[in-house]
Write a protein that holds these residues in place. Structure first.
Motif, PDB file in Angstrom:
ATOM      1  N   ALA A 148       0.847  -1.200   0.000  1.00 32.19           N
ATOM      2  CA  ALA A 148       0.000   0.000   0.000  1.00 32.19           C
ATOM      3  C   ALA A 148       0.882   1.249   0.000  1.00 32.19           C
ATOM      4  O   ALA A 148       0.587   2.230  -0.692  1.00 32.19           O
ATOM      5  CB  ALA A 148      -0.921  -0.012   1.217  1.00 32.19           C
TER       6      ALA A 148
ATOM      7  N   ARG B 101       2.301   1.925  -3.393  1.00 35.57           N
ATOM      8  CA  ARG B 101       1.360   2.606  -4.296  1.00 35.57           C
ATOM      9  C   ARG B 101       1.268   4.091  -3.968  1.00 35.57           C
ATOM     10  O   ARG B 101       1.091   4.917  -4.850  1.00 35.57           O
ATOM     11  CB  ARG B 101      -0.018   1.945  -4.218  1.00 35.57           C
ATOM     12  CG  ARG B 101      -0.037   0.544  -4.784  1.00 35.57           C
ATOM     13  CD  ARG B 101      -1.454   0.042  -4.990  1.00 35.57           C
ATOM     14  NE  ARG B 101      -2.191  -0.075  -3.747  1.00 35.57           N
ATOM     15  CZ  ARG B 101      -2.105  -1.096  -2.913  1.00 35.57           C
ATOM     16  NH1 ARG B 101      -1.298  -2.104  -3.185  1.00 35.57           N
ATOM     17  NH2 ARG B 101      -2.816  -1.135  -1.807  1.00 35.57           N
TER      18      ARG B 101
ATOM     19  N   VAL C  71       1.604   8.222  -6.077  1.00 35.91           N
ATOM     20  CA  VAL C  71       0.582   9.272  -6.016  1.00 35.91           C
ATOM     21  C   VAL C  71       1.142  10.643  -6.413  1.00 35.91           C
ATOM     22  O   VAL C  71       0.602  11.323  -7.277  1.00 35.91           O
ATOM     23  CB  VAL C  71      -0.046   9.323  -4.602  1.00 35.91           C
ATOM     24  CG1 VAL C  71      -0.864  10.583  -4.409  1.00 35.91           C
ATOM     25  CG2 VAL C  71      -0.926   8.094  -4.391  1.00 35.91           C
TER      26      VAL C  71
ATOM     27  N   VAL D  18      -8.409   6.158   8.266  1.00 31.51           N
ATOM     28  CA  VAL D  18      -7.974   6.564   6.930  1.00 31.51           C
ATOM     29  C   VAL D  18      -7.017   5.515   6.358  1.00 31.51           C
ATOM     30  O   VAL D  18      -7.107   5.147   5.177  1.00 31.51           O
ATOM     31  CB  VAL D  18      -7.296   7.955   6.973  1.00 31.51           C
ATOM     32  CG1 VAL D  18      -6.707   8.302   5.621  1.00 31.51           C
ATOM     33  CG2 VAL D  18      -8.294   9.022   7.399  1.00 31.51           C
TER      34      VAL D  18
ATOM     35  N   ILE E 272      -7.506   3.472   2.752  1.00 35.80           N
ATOM     36  CA  ILE E 272      -6.671   3.535   1.546  1.00 35.80           C
ATOM     37  C   ILE E 272      -5.861   2.258   1.337  1.00 35.80           C
ATOM     38  O   ILE E 272      -5.260   2.059   0.297  1.00 35.80           O
ATOM     39  CB  ILE E 272      -5.707   4.750   1.554  1.00 35.80           C
ATOM     40  CG1 ILE E 272      -4.714   4.646   2.702  1.00 35.80           C
ATOM     41  CG2 ILE E 272      -6.485   6.047   1.618  1.00 35.80           C
ATOM     42  CD1 ILE E 272      -3.616   5.706   2.634  1.00 35.80           C
ATOM     43  N   GLN E 273      -5.872   1.397   2.330  1.00 42.18           N
ATOM     44  CA  GLN E 273      -5.051   0.184   2.323  1.00 42.18           C
ATOM     45  C   GLN E 273      -5.057  -0.580   0.997  1.00 42.18           C
ATOM     46  O   GLN E 273      -4.018  -0.888   0.450  1.00 42.18           O
ATOM     47  CB  GLN E 273      -5.547  -0.724   3.458  1.00 42.18           C
ATOM     48  CG  GLN E 273      -4.703  -1.923   3.757  1.00 42.18           C
ATOM     49  CD  GLN E 273      -3.491  -1.591   4.609  1.00 42.18           C
ATOM     50  OE1 GLN E 273      -2.380  -1.743   4.165  1.00 42.18           O
ATOM     51  NE2 GLN E 273      -3.691  -1.129   5.833  1.00 42.18           N
ATOM     52  N   ASP E 274      -6.251  -0.872   0.516  1.00 39.65           N
ATOM     53  CA  ASP E 274      -6.332  -1.712  -0.685  1.00 39.65           C
ATOM     54  C   ASP E 274      -6.768  -0.930  -1.918  1.00 39.65           C
ATOM     55  O   ASP E 274      -7.258  -1.502  -2.874  1.00 39.65           O
ATOM     56  CB  ASP E 274      -7.328  -2.862  -0.456  1.00 39.65           C
ATOM     57  CG  ASP E 274      -6.883  -3.748   0.678  1.00 39.65           C
ATOM     58  OD1 ASP E 274      -5.682  -4.070   0.723  1.00 39.65           O
ATOM     59  OD2 ASP E 274      -7.718  -4.095   1.525  1.00 39.65           O
ATOM     60  N   LYS E 275      -6.609   0.377  -1.862  1.00 42.13           N
ATOM     61  CA  LYS E 275      -7.151   1.179  -2.955  1.00 42.13           C
ATOM     62  C   LYS E 275      -6.096   1.536  -4.003  1.00 42.13           C
ATOM     63  O   LYS E 275      -4.892   1.408  -3.773  1.00 42.13           O
ATOM     64  CB  LYS E 275      -7.774   2.455  -2.389  1.00 42.13           C
ATOM     65  CG  LYS E 275      -8.938   2.204  -1.463  1.00 42.13           C
ATOM     66  CD  LYS E 275     -10.081   1.497  -2.172  1.00 42.13           C
ATOM     67  CE  LYS E 275     -11.401   1.615  -1.422  1.00 42.13           C
ATOM     68  NZ  LYS E 275     -11.312   1.216  -0.013  1.00 42.13           N
TER      69      LYS E 275
ATOM     70  N   VAL F 280      -4.074   3.968  -6.829  1.00 42.14           N
ATOM     71  CA  VAL F 280      -3.399   5.259  -6.781  1.00 42.14           C
ATOM     72  C   VAL F 280      -4.404   6.388  -7.027  1.00 42.14           C
ATOM     73  O   VAL F 280      -4.388   7.422  -6.359  1.00 42.14           O
ATOM     74  CB  VAL F 280      -2.280   5.302  -7.835  1.00 42.14           C
ATOM     75  CG1 VAL F 280      -1.704   6.699  -7.957  1.00 42.14           C
ATOM     76  CG2 VAL F 280      -1.194   4.289  -7.494  1.00 42.14           C
TER      77      VAL F 280
ATOM     78  N   VAL G 205      -6.438   7.164  -3.979  1.00 49.51           N
ATOM     79  CA  VAL G 205      -5.673   7.860  -2.942  1.00 49.51           C
ATOM     80  C   VAL G 205      -5.501   9.337  -3.323  1.00 49.51           C
ATOM     81  O   VAL G 205      -5.647  10.232  -2.498  1.00 49.51           O
ATOM     82  CB  VAL G 205      -4.301   7.180  -2.723  1.00 49.51           C
ATOM     83  CG1 VAL G 205      -3.458   7.955  -1.718  1.00 49.51           C
ATOM     84  CG2 VAL G 205      -4.492   5.746  -2.232  1.00 49.51           C
ATOM     85  N   ARG G 206      -5.229   9.582  -4.608  1.00 45.38           N
ATOM     86  CA  ARG G 206      -5.117  10.979  -5.071  1.00 45.38           C
ATOM     87  C   ARG G 206      -6.402  11.733  -4.807  1.00 45.38           C
ATOM     88  O   ARG G 206      -6.406  12.850  -4.306  1.00 45.38           O
ATOM     89  CB  ARG G 206      -4.824  11.002  -6.572  1.00 45.38           C
ATOM     90  CG  ARG G 206      -3.366  10.842  -6.885  1.00 45.38           C
ATOM     91  CD  ARG G 206      -3.111  10.993  -8.384  1.00 45.38           C
ATOM     92  NE  ARG G 206      -1.778  10.529  -8.684  1.00 45.38           N
ATOM     93  CZ  ARG G 206      -1.452   9.799  -9.742  1.00 45.38           C
ATOM     94  NH1 ARG G 206      -2.374   9.461 -10.613  1.00 45.38           N
ATOM     95  NH2 ARG G 206      -0.219   9.410  -9.928  1.00 45.38           N
TER      96      ARG G 206
ATOM     97  N   PHE H  45      -7.160  12.327  -0.926  1.00 43.32           N
ATOM     98  CA  PHE H  45      -6.364  13.369  -0.278  1.00 43.32           C
ATOM     99  C   PHE H  45      -6.369  14.682  -1.064  1.00 43.32           C
ATOM    100  O   PHE H  45      -5.759  15.654  -0.632  1.00 43.32           O
ATOM    101  CB  PHE H  45      -4.916  12.901  -0.093  1.00 43.32           C
ATOM    102  CG  PHE H  45      -4.762  11.858   0.982  1.00 43.32           C
ATOM    103  CD1 PHE H  45      -4.841  12.200   2.326  1.00 43.32           C
ATOM    104  CD2 PHE H  45      -4.534  10.538   0.663  1.00 43.32           C
ATOM    105  CE1 PHE H  45      -4.703  11.250   3.324  1.00 43.32           C
ATOM    106  CE2 PHE H  45      -4.385   9.574   1.657  1.00 43.32           C
ATOM    107  CZ  PHE H  45      -4.471   9.929   2.988  1.00 43.32           C
TER     108      PHE H  45
ATOM    109  N   VAL I  16      -4.846  15.209  -3.861  1.00 46.43           N
ATOM    110  CA  VAL I  16      -3.460  15.430  -4.261  1.00 46.43           C
ATOM    111  C   VAL I  16      -3.371  15.490  -5.784  1.00 46.43           C
ATOM    112  O   VAL I  16      -3.964  14.667  -6.475  1.00 46.43           O
ATOM    113  CB  VAL I  16      -2.562  14.285  -3.743  1.00 46.43           C
ATOM    114  CG1 VAL I  16      -1.155  14.407  -4.296  1.00 46.43           C
ATOM    115  CG2 VAL I  16      -2.538  14.292  -2.232  1.00 46.43           C
ATOM    116  N   VAL I  17      -2.643  16.449  -6.283  1.00 45.23           N
ATOM    117  CA  VAL I  17      -2.443  16.562  -7.721  1.00 45.23           C
ATOM    118  C   VAL I  17      -1.198  15.754  -8.098  1.00 45.23           C
ATOM    119  O   VAL I  17      -0.161  15.844  -7.450  1.00 45.23           O
ATOM    120  CB  VAL I  17      -2.262  18.036  -8.132  1.00 45.23           C
ATOM    121  CG1 VAL I  17      -2.041  18.141  -9.632  1.00 45.23           C
ATOM    122  CG2 VAL I  17      -3.454  18.844  -7.679  1.00 45.23           C
TER     123      VAL I  17
END
Lengths: 388, 167
Positions: free
Chosen positions: A44, A47, A51, B123, B127-130, B132, B135-136, B139, B141-142
């Motif tokens: 995790a 990955r 990001v 949190v 996000i553990q098994d998600k 990219v 996750v972007r 959060f 995040v760009v």
């Protein structure tokens, strides 16, 4: 009054001041890092590196990492064609001279306990009795195979952990315990290592009987916990293979533990910040621990490898054994032929008060902690084992 | 709140968007940011209203709920574990992703370790098994990698994508 209030409120928001209640506002780095440390799982986190640059940089600061190993690649698999089919037997056939303190009974034939009969424990094919030479792989993927056999790329924990520069707590989990045991048999070990084995505790039972749900209180007449036997081992133990099985458990556990320790070496030398290292397995069979002192010891004084295979040399050992034919735990679970073995290198044993068993009774989690605590109250049998 | 050792003393907290909320000193103490005022001058802390311009009434009451529940259930034994777990699950169920993030902000601002730990774990689990992408998005995040850079980093981190569905 109002001036005081103004003062207070000024002080209150002076810290992270410009933050507004605006969910587009990004979470600050320390908070992301807190989350990452809770994530733990190395995949995790890997990955999260993809990001963004900021996340990549934060991941490298994570200090608590869990590596779940997908498969253990045994050298026996990869050089199946190699000439040494009986190599795994090496350590077994050469090692032992067991000396039972206080019992003079069944020792003539020990050599034969340890040879081919090992299969009594590993029940035929169930493999990997010899983790003696193996490596670990995380996230085996099928891409760019090339030279690798079968087009599968394996990533060792060392590779996977390369990005991390500040790991303090590392937990590595194997997909299963190395020792193939038959259904119903309980076998657990916990070992502490520095440069070599510091101590090891093994708990085994030839069968585990769970209470029937309808009559949880039933079977009272069985509930003697072996109290009527003065804590001694019954004679039949020596003749019906009971002892032999215990010896096999002990040796197999030590071999598994020392092979695990050997695998950790490159990880430890690369991660100087490590303070706590655990190598466990998904079955909960074996747990290898190293604390910061032990890690430091290994860095200063490298391990000596066993001649026979890729594992750490096990020093000459003193062992104490406790046995109960029938042990009832608080939740009604019954351990048949419950055995606890506490192992220390001969070198450091005499210094410690021999009756100190606290480290033995706290080696496992409940309900096995209770089992260990009950067992150490029984009669102690001493054994010795040569280095192997 | 009936069991507060010092009965009449409560701390008044004023969230940015609602009425004053009274909390027991026991609860207030767990908020490090508030605690530092109580330590500085407990008289002022108990007689004045402490404004919290960065925290909404919703967030503040969620945090207080959590602390109340957990400080009450700590004393009791094993059978509470199950109901505690249930409480925690319900607590999170009511929070959409944005709300969860905002609450994390608030807990961080008030510096409530217990809630912060709990929310960070929530949190982390999320996000553990998600992917990219997830996750972007979560959060906000760009992605600041170039296409080539991202390809490269995906390749060197190929082991991280085993068994994960990319969406």
């Amino acid at each position: 009054m109002s001036s005081i209030l103004a003062d207070l409120s000024f002080r209150i928001y002076s810290e992270p001041d410009r933050f507004k209640i605006d969910h587009f506002d990004r979470l600050p780095d320390p908070l992301i890092l807190l989350v990452f440390n809770k994530v733990g799982d190395v995949k995790a986190l890997g990955r999260c590196c993809v990001v963004s640059r900021r996340f990549h940089a934060l991941v490298s600061q994570v200090d608590n990492v869990i590596v779940r190993v997908d498969c253990v690649i045994s050298d026996d698999d990869s050089n199946a064609s190699d000439s040494s089919p009986d190599k795994p037997n090496g350590p077994f056939s050469t090692l032992f001279r067991l000396v039972f303190g206080g019992i003079v009974k069944p020792l003539q034939a020990l050599g034969q306990f340890l040879g081919p009969n090992r299969t009594a424990l590993v029940s035929g094919s169930s493999a990997s009795a010899s983790p003696s030479s193996s490596s670990l792989a995380v996230g085996a993927s099928e891409e760019d195979g090339g030279a690798d056999q079968g087009g599968v790329t394996h990533h060792s924990p060392t590779q996977v952990l390369k990005n991390f520069s500040e790991i303090r707590v590392l937990r590595i989990e194997l997909p299963s315990g190395e020792l193939g045991i038959e259904d119903g048999v309980l076998l657990k070990w916990r070992a502490d290592f520095g440069s070599t084995l510091d101590n090891c505790v093994i708990l085994g039972a030839s069968s585990v009987i769970h209470p029937k749900t309808e009559n949880a209180g039933g079977g009272d007449d069985d509930n003697n916990n072996g109290d009527d036997d003065n804590g001694s081992i019954p004679d039949s133990f020596y003749t019906n293979g009971g002892l032999k099985l215990r010896v096999v458990w002990t040796i197999s556990s030590l071999i598994a533990a020392s092979a695990r320790h050997y695998l950790l070496q490159p990880i430890i030398s690369e991660h100087k910040t490590l303070e706590n290292l655990v190598l466990t397995d998904a079955d909960g069979q074996g747990v290898l621990h190293m604390n910061s002192d032990q890690l430091e010891e290994l860095r200063v004084k490298p391990l000596s490898a066993s001649l026979a295979s890729k594992r750490t040399l096990v020093p000459a050992l003193n062992m104490r054994l406790w046995y109960a034919p029938h042990l009832v735990l608080s939740d009604g679970v019954v351990l048949k032929g419950a055995t606890l073995v506490a192992i220390r290198p001969t070198e450091q044993s005499p210094k410690k008060e021999p009756s100190d068993v606290s480290w033995v009774s706290t080696a496992f989690e409940e309900p096995y902690r209770t089992a260990a605590r009950m067992l150490v109250k029984r009669r102690t049998y001493c054994l010795e084992m040569n280095s192997f | 709140m009936a069991k507060t050792p010092e009965p009449k003393r409560t701390i008044s907290l004023k969230p940015c968007d609602g009425d004053v909320i009274e909390v027991s000193p026991m609860i207030a103490k767990q908020m490090q940011t508030i605690q530092s005022f109580i330590e500085d001058d407990s008289f002022i802390a108990t007689t004045t209203i402490i404004p919290l311009p960065n925290v909404t009434a919703f967030q503040l009451s969620k945090i207080i709920d959590y602390l109340n529940y957990h400080s009450n259930s700590k004393a009791v034994a094993d059978n509470v574990k199950e109901s505690t777990k249930k409480f925690d699950e319900e607590f999170l169920k009511e929070l959409e992703h944005d709300k969860l993030k905002e609450l994390l902000h608030a807990a961080n601002y008030l510096n409530v370790k217990e809630v912060l730990d709990f929310l960070c774990q929530a949190v982390a689990d999320l996000i553990q098994d998600k992917s990219v992408k997830f996750v972007r998005k979560f959060f906000g995040v760009v992605n600041d990698y170039s296409v080539e850079e991202e390809e490269d980093i995906r390749r060197t981190h190929a082991w991280a994508f085993e068994g994960v569905e990319e969406d």
